[in-house]
Design an enzyme around this catalytic site. Structure first.
Site, mmCIF file in Angstrom:
data_model
loop_
_atom_site.group_PDB
_atom_site.id
_atom_site.type_symbol
_atom_site.label_atom_id
_atom_site.label_comp_id
_atom_site.label_asym_id
_atom_site.label_seq_id
_atom_site.Cartn_x
_atom_site.Cartn_y
_atom_site.Cartn_z
ATOM 1 N N ASP A 156 -41.119 37.239 0.523
ATOM 2 C CA ASP A 156 -41.526 35.839 0.524
ATOM 3 C C ASP A 156 -42.293 35.445 1.779
ATOM 4 O O ASP A 156 -42.142 36.058 2.837
ATOM 5 C CB ASP A 156 -40.291 34.935 0.435
ATOM 6 C CG ASP A 156 -39.713 34.866 -0.967
ATOM 7 O OD1 ASP A 156 -40.036 35.730 -1.796
ATOM 8 O OD2 ASP A 156 -38.926 33.936 -1.230
ATOM 9 N N HIS A 202 -38.342 38.933 3.388
ATOM 10 C CA HIS A 202 -39.460 38.129 3.886
ATOM 11 C C HIS A 202 -40.414 38.986 4.716
ATOM 12 O O HIS A 202 -39.963 39.801 5.533
ATOM 13 C CB HIS A 202 -38.948 36.971 4.746
ATOM 14 C CG HIS A 202 -38.118 35.986 3.992
ATOM 15 N ND1 HIS A 202 -36.789 36.212 3.683
ATOM 16 C CD2 HIS A 202 -38.435 34.766 3.469
ATOM 17 C CE1 HIS A 202 -36.317 35.173 2.999
ATOM 18 N NE2 HIS A 202 -37.292 34.288 2.863
#
Length: 285
Positions: A104, A251
């Site tokens: 992400d 992430h």
């Protein structure tokens, strides 16, 4: 004034019942978390509304570790509950035995190339949930993600955790703007998924994403790498938490992600020895 024996007995009984009811209420109240008593608590990702609906647009909370719900309800938008988390039917698993890694908040010029290189070394594809601003600023990285066979996911224009509480028109405009930025870099790349920042799902945001042809994508395993807990913690949380069909949240942007990058050197040998690890399909139909 003197009371009759019957009146005195009735008074005693009423006093005893009142005391018992008060004690029961106090005990029951003590067993309910503060957030459920007040209707709202805060979490790392934003507001968490216990059993009480918020004033405008009910938001979700941190991720769940359970399986995929049956899907959003078809009536007035009642939430799907997954381990107490309101996902409104957002997908939480791959639907098969395959494990999917998702990244992400990128792309990021420092960390995304490192992630791509490691995935390439292990011959693994993943799904990148990209932020529109970053896609616009780094179209070359979007192109590199697509060139390596990874799939793309819309993650809002600027990581707006509260987007789900906005009007459908505002939600739609944000998602379309993000999609346009991605397609400016990779015109032919499918964008089959949408992930709400913070997992703050609401019925409107799920509905708009589906209307635009995207599958709302939640996750199964969250090592909280956004807290920068170190590579060892990230790796152990993922390797011990993954089961067949898991969707792993990681992430590649949004802060110091070197711990996530380093953790991949431990995560990938373990997962690839036990599971098929691949990106979510670009065309789920």
């Amino acid at each position: 004034m003197r009371l009759s024996p019957a009146a005195r007995s009735l008074g005693i009984v009423l006093l005893v019942l009142t005391a018992l009811l008060g004690s029961a209420y106090a005990i029951a109240r003590s067993l309910v978390p503060d957030g459920l008593r007040s209707g709202v608590t805060t979490s790392a990702t934003g507001p968490h509304y216990g059993d009480q609906p918020p004033p405008s647009g009910e938001t979700g909370t941190r991720p769940s570790r359970s399986g995929d719900p049956a899907g959003p309800r078809k009536d007035t938008g009642e939430p799907e509950i997954v381990d107490g988390i309101r996902t409104y039917g957002a997908r939480s698993t791959t639907g098969t035995s395959t494990v999917a890694l998702t990244f992400d908040d990128g792309p990021d010029p420092r960390y995304t190339p490192q992630v791509l290189a490691i995935l390439r070394d292990f011959n693994v594809t993943a799904t990148f949930c990209v932020v529109g601003e970053n896609a616009s600023n780094h179209p070359d990285l979007i192109q590199a993600i697509v060139a390596d066979g990874h799939t793309l996911c819309n993650h809002t224009w600027n990581h707006d955790v509260t987007l789900g509480a906005r009007s459908p028109d505002r939600i739609r405009a944000d998602l379309l703007r993000t999609t346009e930025a991605i397609r400016a870099a990779a015109p032919d790349a499918p964008i089959a998924y949408y992930r709400q920042p913070g997992g703050a799902w609401t019925y409107p945001v799920v509905s708009v994403a589906q209307e635009l042809g995207m599958i709302p994508l939640h996750w199964t395993v969250d090592p909280a790498d956004w807290r920068v807990p170190g590579a060892g913690h990230i790796a152990s949380t993922v390797t011990t938490g993954v089961e067949p069909g898991a969707v792993v949240l990681l992430h590649d942007a949004g802060g110091d992600r070197q711990g996530t990058v380093d953790a991949l050197y431990r995560i990938l040998p373990d997962l690839t020895s036990r599971f098929q690890v691949a990106a979510l399909p670009p065309d789920p139909t």
